[in-house]
Design a protein around this motif. Structure first.
Motif, short mmCIF file in Angstrom:
data_model
loop_
_atom_site.label_atom_id
_atom_site.label_comp_id
_atom_site.label_asym_id
_atom_site.label_seq_id
_atom_site.Cartn_x
_atom_site.Cartn_y
_atom_site.Cartn_z
N ASN A 45 0.81 -1.22 0.00
CA ASN A 45 0.00 0.00 0.00
C ASN A 45 0.85 1.27 0.00
O ASN A 45 0.43 2.30 0.51
CB ASN A 45 -0.92 0.00 1.23
N LYS A 46 2.05 1.23 -0.57
CA LYS A 46 2.89 2.43 -0.56
C LYS A 46 2.34 3.50 -1.49
O LYS A 46 2.66 4.67 -1.35
CB LYS A 46 4.33 2.10 -0.90
N ARG A 48 -0.78 4.30 -1.47
CA ARG A 48 -1.88 4.92 -0.72
C ARG A 48 -1.42 5.23 0.70
O ARG A 48 -1.70 4.49 1.64
CB ARG A 48 -3.09 3.99 -0.69
N PRO A 49 -0.71 6.33 0.90
CA PRO A 49 -0.17 6.64 2.23
C PRO A 49 -1.25 6.99 3.26
O PRO A 49 -1.00 6.97 4.46
CB PRO A 49 0.76 7.82 1.98
N GLN A 50 -2.46 7.30 2.82
CA GLN A 50 -3.53 7.65 3.75
C GLN A 50 -3.96 6.45 4.59
O GLN A 50 -4.59 6.62 5.64
CB GLN A 50 -4.74 8.26 3.01
N LEU A 51 -3.61 5.23 4.18
CA LEU A 51 -3.96 4.04 4.95
C LEU A 51 -3.06 3.85 6.17
O LEU A 51 -3.40 3.12 7.09
CB LEU A 51 -3.88 2.79 4.07
N HIS A 52 -1.89 4.49 6.17
CA HIS A 52 -0.90 4.36 7.24
C HIS A 52 -0.59 2.88 7.51
O HIS A 52 -0.57 2.44 8.66
CB HIS A 52 -1.37 5.04 8.53
N CYS A 53 -0.37 2.16 6.46
CA CYS A 53 -0.08 0.72 6.58
C CYS A 53 1.28 0.50 7.21
O CYS A 53 1.43 -0.36 8.08
CB CYS A 53 -0.14 0.08 5.20
N ASP A 54 2.27 1.24 6.79
CA ASP A 54 3.63 1.16 7.32
C ASP A 54 4.18 -0.26 7.33
O ASP A 54 4.86 -0.68 8.26
CB ASP A 54 3.70 1.75 8.74
#
Length: 131
Positions: A45-46, A48-54
């Protein structure tokens, strides 16, 4: 010599058990140590940074993969135990053996008299009150 062999085999078995127990904590340790690399290259998910998957998607996949592998290994161990528990088949057990018949005499009836007859005992216990 035998004592040394027992100690070595005990240490090997302990090491195998510890590896099996520490699989998931090692995965978490690997994630924490390589977090920047995982976020930069392995995270799904890099974009889509709004997901804050990290990189937690990668971590979840690794943990699920370890759980599946452990489950398959447990199933294989169970199957091997089931298959090894079957009785060994040899030629002598497959041949039919001659059957011998034993003649049983007629049933003998036993008669015995006792003073403790069940009905009389019940009548003595459960009776109307005496005035």
């Amino acid at each position: 010599m035998k004592s040394l062999l027992n100690h070595i085999s005990g240490l090997v078995l302990l090491a195998v058990m510890l590896v099996k127990v520490l699989v998931v904590p090692v995965i978490y340790l690997d994630y924490e140590l390589r977090k920047d690399y995982i976020i930069a290259t392995l995270c799904e998910n890099k974009s889509r940074p709004q997901l804050h998957c990290d990189g937690k998607c990668y971590l979840a996949k690794r943990v699920a993969q370890a759980a599946r592998q452990e489950q398959r290994q447990a199933e294989n161990e169970l199957m091997s135990k089931i298959l090894s528990a079957q009785a060994p088949v040899c030629e002598s057990s497959t041949r039919l053996q001659q059957t011998t018949f034993v003649v049983i005499p007629q049933v003998v009836a036993f008669n015995f008299n006792t003073s403790l007859n069940g009905q009389s005992l019940v009548r003595e216990i459960f009776r109307p009150p005496i005035c």
